[in-house]
Design an enzyme around this catalytic site. Structure first.
Site, PDB file in Angstrom:
ATOM      1  N   GLU A  95     -36.481  -8.914  11.983  1.00  0.00           N
ATOM      2  CA  GLU A  95     -37.330  -7.781  12.252  1.00  0.00           C
ATOM      3  C   GLU A  95     -36.892  -6.647  10.777  1.00  0.00           C
ATOM      4  OE1 GLU A  95     -38.387  -5.657  16.098  1.00  0.00           O
ATOM      5  OE2 GLU A  95     -37.741  -8.080  16.280  1.00  0.00           O
ATOM      6  N   SER A 136       0.112  12.408  -3.342  1.00  0.00           N
ATOM      7  CA  SER A 136       0.339  11.256  -1.989  1.00  0.00           C
ATOM      8  C   SER A 136       1.138  12.219  -1.534  1.00  0.00           C
ATOM      9  CB  SER A 136       0.697  10.633  -3.462  1.00  0.00           C
ATOM     10  OG  SER A 136       2.130  10.917  -3.428  1.00  0.00           O
ATOM     11  N   GLU A 188      -1.204   7.661  11.957  1.00  0.00           N
ATOM     12  CA  GLU A 188      -2.479   6.950  12.341  1.00  0.00           C
ATOM     13  C   GLU A 188      -1.711   6.008  11.647  1.00  0.00           C
ATOM     14  OE1 GLU A 188      -5.110   9.561   9.666  1.00  0.00           O
ATOM     15  OE2 GLU A 188      -3.628  10.964  10.417  1.00  0.00           O
ATOM     16  N   LYS A 244      -1.308   3.856   8.889  1.00  0.00           N
ATOM     17  CA  LYS A 244      -1.581   3.453   6.483  1.00  0.00           C
ATOM     18  C   LYS A 244      -1.974   2.220   5.954  1.00  0.00           C
ATOM     19  CE  LYS A 244       1.801   4.604   2.787  1.00  0.00           C
ATOM     20  NZ  LYS A 244       0.396   4.470   1.395  1.00  0.00           N
ATOM     21  N   ASP A 304      -3.820   0.003   3.870  1.00  0.00           N
ATOM     22  CA  ASP A 304      -2.833  -0.774   2.468  1.00  0.00           C
ATOM     23  C   ASP A 304      -4.277  -1.064   1.481  1.00  0.00           C
ATOM     24  OD1 ASP A 304      -1.164  -1.429   0.578  1.00  0.00           O
ATOM     25  OD2 ASP A 304      -1.400  -3.579   1.419  1.00  0.00           O
ATOM     26  N   TYR A 312      -9.628   9.261   7.000  1.00  0.00           N
ATOM     27  CA  TYR A 312      -8.826   9.382   6.720  1.00  0.00           C
ATOM     28  C   TYR A 312      -8.217  10.977   6.989  1.00  0.00           C
ATOM     29  CZ  TYR A 312      -6.512   7.944   2.389  1.00  0.00           C
ATOM     30  OH  TYR A 312      -5.724   8.197   1.396  1.00  0.00           O
ATOM     31  N   LYS A 316       7.071   3.385   5.412  1.00  0.00           N
ATOM     32  CA  LYS A 316       6.322   1.966   5.583  1.00  0.00           C
ATOM     33  C   LYS A 316       7.102   1.156   6.346  1.00  0.00           C
ATOM     34  CE  LYS A 316       5.408   1.943   1.180  1.00  0.00           C
ATOM     35  NZ  LYS A 316       4.546   1.477   0.397  1.00  0.00           N
ATOM     36  N   CYS A 363       7.210 -38.916 -11.787  1.00  0.00           N
ATOM     37  CA  CYS A 363       6.141 -38.468 -11.168  1.00  0.00           C
ATOM     38  C   CYS A 363       6.107 -38.833  -9.545  1.00  0.00           C
ATOM     39  CB  CYS A 363       4.940 -38.206 -11.708  1.00  0.00           C
ATOM     40  SG  CYS A 363       3.438 -37.923 -10.654  1.00  0.00           S
ATOM     41  N   CYS A 390       2.603 -41.330  -9.818  1.00  0.00           N
ATOM     42  CA  CYS A 390       2.565 -42.359 -10.716  1.00  0.00           C
ATOM     43  C   CYS A 390       4.043 -43.010 -10.749  1.00  0.00           C
ATOM     44  CB  CYS A 390       1.795 -41.979 -11.231  1.00  0.00           C
ATOM     45  SG  CYS A 390       2.480 -40.643 -12.365  1.00  0.00           S
ATOM     46  N   CYS A 398       3.568 -33.905 -15.188  1.00  0.00           N
ATOM     47  CA  CYS A 398       3.575 -35.102 -15.675  1.00  0.00           C
ATOM     48  C   CYS A 398       2.151 -35.967 -16.646  1.00  0.00           C
ATOM     49  CB  CYS A 398       2.901 -36.291 -14.082  1.00  0.00           C
ATOM     50  SG  CYS A 398       2.478 -37.623 -14.705  1.00  0.00           S
ATOM     51  N   CYS A 424      -2.736 -41.189 -13.687  1.00  0.00           N
ATOM     52  CA  CYS A 424      -1.789 -39.923 -13.178  1.00  0.00           C
ATOM     53  C   CYS A 424      -2.712 -39.865 -11.637  1.00  0.00           C
ATOM     54  CB  CYS A 424      -1.202 -39.307 -13.032  1.00  0.00           C
ATOM     55  SG  CYS A 424      -0.286 -37.976 -11.363  1.00  0.00           S
TER      56      CYS A 424
HETATM   57  S1  IVH Z   1      -3.558  11.438   4.158  1.00  0.00           S
HETATM   58  C1  IVH Z   1      -2.703  15.087   1.979  1.00  0.00           C
HETATM   59  N1  IVH Z   1      -3.473   9.117   5.493  1.00  0.00           N
HETATM   60  O1  IVH Z   1      -1.280   6.892   0.894  1.00  0.00           O
HETATM   61  C2  IVH Z   1      -2.454  13.927   2.483  1.00  0.00           C
HETATM   62  N2  IVH Z   1      -3.465   8.813   3.401  1.00  0.00           N
HETATM   63  O2  IVH Z   1       0.545   8.179  -0.755  1.00  0.00           O
HETATM   64  C3  IVH Z   1      -3.452  12.659   1.829  1.00  0.00           C
HETATM   65  N3  IVH Z   1      -3.253   6.081   2.611  1.00  0.00           N
HETATM   66  O3  IVH Z   1      -3.032   7.543  -1.718  1.00  0.00           O
HETATM   67  C4  IVH Z   1      -2.945  10.780   2.057  1.00  0.00           C
HETATM   68  N4  IVH Z   1      -4.105   5.613   5.236  1.00  0.00           N
HETATM   69  O4  IVH Z   1      -4.970   6.477   0.244  1.00  0.00           O
HETATM   70  C5  IVH Z   1      -3.577   9.376   3.895  1.00  0.00           C
HETATM   71  N5  IVH Z   1      -4.131   7.288   7.531  1.00  0.00           N
HETATM   72  C6  IVH Z   1      -3.429   7.674   5.946  1.00  0.00           C
HETATM   73  C7  IVH Z   1      -3.483   7.448   4.970  1.00  0.00           C
HETATM   74  C8  IVH Z   1      -3.103   7.204   3.568  1.00  0.00           C
HETATM   75  C9  IVH Z   1      -3.378   4.792   3.829  1.00  0.00           C
HETATM   76  C10 IVH Z   1      -2.802   6.153   1.771  1.00  0.00           C
HETATM   77  C11 IVH Z   1      -3.413   7.097   0.652  1.00  0.00           C
HETATM   78  C12 IVH Z   1      -2.245   7.587   0.297  1.00  0.00           C
HETATM   79  C13 IVH Z   1      -1.765   7.260   0.175  1.00  0.00           C
HETATM   80  C14 IVH Z   1       0.176   7.936   0.507  1.00  0.00           C
END
Ligand code: IVH
Length: 687
Positions: free
Chosen positions: A42, A89, A120, A122, A124, A231, A323, A417, A420, A435, A441
């Site tokens: 559907e 950042s 919260e 972070k 990746d 986020y 981190k 090897c 062989c 080899c 081989c």
């Molecule tokens: S907040 C002004 N929250 O981590 C606040 N960043 O340097 C802006 N990242 O490049 C960032 N998870 O891409 C925030 N829950 C999260 C995140 C997050 C991943 C990344 C973000 C940024 C780097 C921090």
């Protein structure tokens, strides 16, 4: 007139709106809530109806139509755009003490003001910013350098967890920020497919996500099953006041009602202990998430306090990232095995006492090559330090020296090897052994057979690795040309059991017919893929295409000098030398002759638009307005010309676009090679 046409299109417009609403809703439920409200059948029918209507009434098709989810737009380059709000950042740290300092600093700075923190995940992945106006997605931009990023809107539209239109109540104009991640399960399936296709797998989900967002073909991006985790909500200073949006957690809550994918793992914390608890919990549990995280982000929750706290040079004072350290364990080395690849390269692999690390049991890990083993100075009976960082693949990073036994001897590298028995060689300047016994081989031979039948090569898909191994062991296929003399009665009834006696492979009548049909069909495969299928070292899919287009047929390629080979676009000196040497080997020339006799394509099939450029060699440099660089190169060839990468006495023209490299300019002037523009070129082929 206008009146009539609007009356005419009114029912179509209504139906388009209705279909859009339905499909958006089904998509949302499916991708966010894991709930199917309709059958696939559907759903497809609705989507098809919408596509048909949009084709019939292109003026009614919205750029945010759910039909855009499947991609189809092709981006030659990505437009660079300035961020309206710079993408800052975060300050980040691996040290819990620095988190404690952040917390006490914040408390002092805010004095008597009541406030809280949010903790919260972070994510990746790759940071992007999405601009919404009146509830419609208008632009998606990568972080770039924080001030300027790439416009990846058409790829972003294919990500199902990015809402194209918002629901409920939303600010008129704002930016949603978040991370695009490649979930583990999807990433692994995707990498497995890449390996099966003979493509290099990606090292980790982040690299794969980043590569995917920069794909020129958005339909390919659509297939990759990326996810967007929101986020952050960035509001302009003049945004209408909204009680829900005064805290960060409130903004994310509100974002959920607008249709964004907001992960539920967010916690409001009142003190450092709660923050530490959250960190500890996720450091342990992170491997049970469906996607990668590399830390925890802590933010002051009350938006009004952000201005008061301000910024440092490039990050806000009201947030910090913790981190996670890579997880490390030590486990005894039990033995080293040595694998032999298709090209004869030897890879040492450590077999270790199984150990639990970051959500999986680790038993084996690569030791890369002899240099790596030497650098780590691995001795018999050592305990190895195994690490798992953001990557999924565990890495051996060192030796647990506390456990070293006195007088332990360095482990021995093999001289012959394992498959062989041939004496291994190590070329000058290369870290790996290989080899040299190409034709005797077994894993090298079977590896070449596998490469030959691969999807991007001859695409003989009814032959998997077990069957190939069997054909080789029974002496039916010893090289790639043998496929073409296989007979039906040789195949029927073939049977083999693997070393453990567990798996059995056998070929029945139907199977034999399928194999022979696939082999027959492979004779239609174009020359550039035949060239790739030969498996010459360093000649990948792209290189084979360029060589085929340049030389047009196998005879010209086999006769080419090293210098001429190296002048082909994208072919380096080392590759040129390998190709040259490959064809100096009589066995390889015979192989080519047998393949030719079997009916394989040894000449390129050209789309010839004209003969205007026959006998002319071009070097292309710079950026063009009507073509991408690859397009203009293909165009030259389609008019009978040749494209070379470096200017020499043999160059007839340098075709220069904007921003031509100064080196090339100098060289062209020195050799007196005429430099022509895109317009000159168009005149040339118009004749
Ligand atoms: S907040 C002004 N929250 O981590 C606040 N960043 O340097 C802006 N990242 O490049 C960032 N998870 O891409 C925030 N829950 C999260 C995140 C997050 C991943 C990344 C973000 C940024 C780097 C921090």
């Amino acid at each position: 007139m206008d009146l009539f046409s609007s009356i005419d299109t009114e029912p179509a417009r209504e139906r388009i709106e209705e279909l859009t609403r339905l499909i958006d809703k089904y998509n949302y439920e499916y991708y966010m809530n894991d709930r199917s409200l309709v059958s696939d059948f559907e759903f497809d029918a609705l989507l098809r109806e919408l596509m048909d209507l949009e084709r019939q009434y292109p003026e009614l098709a919205s750029p945010n139509s759910p039909t855009k989810r499947v991609g189809g737009e092709v981006n030659k380059t990505f437009r660079q755009v300035e961020h309206r709000f710079p993408m800052l950042s975060l300050g980040n740290t691996y040290s819990i003490e620095e988190i404690e300092e952040f917390e006490s600093r914040t408390r002092k700075l805010l004095g008597d003001t009541a406030f809280s923190y949010t903790c919260e995940l972070k994510y990746d992945g790759v940071a992007i910013g999405l601009t919404y106006r009146n509830g419609e997605l208008v632009q998606a931009v990568t972080r770039g350098n924080g001030a300027v990023g790439d416009d990846i809107t058409s790829n972003a539209r294919t990500i199902r967890t990015i809402p194209l239109r918002l629901t409920g109540k939303y600010p008129k104009d704002f930016e949603a920020r978040g991370e695009v991640v490649f979930p583990f399960k999807e990433f692994e399936a995707f990498n497995r497919q890449r390996e099966a296709d003979g493509d290099e797998p990606f090292a980790n989900p982040r690299n794969a996500a980043s590569g995917s967002l920069k794909l020129q073909d958005s339909a390919e991006c659509a297939r990759r099953k990326l996810q967007f985790c929101m986020y952050f909500m960035m509001l302009p200073a003049d945004a209408e006041p909204d009680e829900r949006l005064t805290t960060h957690s409130g903004r994310l809550e509100a974002a959920k009602t607008m249709g964004f994918n907001v992960q539920p793992y967010i916690k409001e914390c009142l003190n450092i202990n709660e923050i530490k608890q959250f960190i500890d919990y996720w450091d342990r549990e992170r491997w049970n998430l469906p996607f990668a995280i590399d830390g925890i982000v802590i933010k002051v929750n009350q938006v009004a306090l952000w201005d008061r706290m301000g910024l440092t040079a490039k990050s806000p004072r009201w947030a910090i990232a913790y981190k996670f350290k890579a997880q490390q364990v030590s486990t005894p080395l039990e033995s080293i095995s040595f694998q032999v690849g298709r090209t004869g390269i030897i890879t040492p692999v450590a077999n270790m006492k199984p150990v639990w690390l970051g959500g999986t049991t680790v038993r084996r890990a690569t030791l890369v090559n002899a240099d790596y083993i030497e650098k780590l100075d691995i001795r018999d009976g050592d305990w190895l330090l195994v690490e798992k960082g953001g990557e999924i693949i565990p890495k051996i990073v060192g030796i647990d020296m506390d456990k070293r036994k006195p007088g332990a001897e360095p482990v021995k590298y093999i001289t012959n090897c394992p498959e062989c028995g041939a004496r291994l060689v190590r070329a000058e300047g290369e870290a790996g052994h290989y080899c040299p016994n190409q034709d005797g081989c077994p894993p090298q031979i079977v590896g070449r057979l596998e490469h030959f039948v691969g999807r991007k090569a001859m695409n003989i898909d009814s032959l998997g690795s077990e069957r190939l191994e069997m054909l080789y062991r029974k002496g039916l296929v010893r090289d790639i040309a043998d496929f073409y003399s296989l007979r039906r009665e040789q195949l029927i009834g073939l049977e083999s059991t693997d070393d453990d006696g567990l798996r059995r492979t056998s070929i029945q009548e139907k199977g034999a017919d399928n194999i022979l049909a696939a082999i027959e069909k492979s004779k239609e495969v174009p020359f550039e893929r035949v060239l790739f299928a030969l498996g010459i070292r360093y000649v990948g899919e792209v290189g084979a295409k360029k060589l085929a287009r340049y030389f047009k047929n196998i005879d010209a390629l086999m006769a080419a000098s090293e210098e001429e080979l190296a002048s082909v676009d994208d072919v380096g000196e080392k590759t040129a030398q390998f190709i040259y040497d490959y064809f100096r080997d009589e066995r390889h020339r015979q192989l080519v002759e047998r393949l030719r006799a079997a009916g394989l394509k040894m000449t390129i099939v050209e789309i010839r638009l004209s003969d205007a450029l026959v006998g002319k060699t071009f070097v292309v440099s710079g950026v063009f307005s009507r073509f991408s660089r690859d397009e203009i190169k293909a165009d030259i060839e389609q008019h009978g010309g040749k494209v070379s990468s470096s200017i020499s006495g043999k160059t007839d023209y340098v075709l220069a676009g904007e921003k031509m490299g100064p080196e090339k300019l100098k060289k062209a002037e020195k050799l007196g090679v005429p430099i022509i523009s895109e317009d000159d070129y168009l005149k040339m082929i118009a004749k």
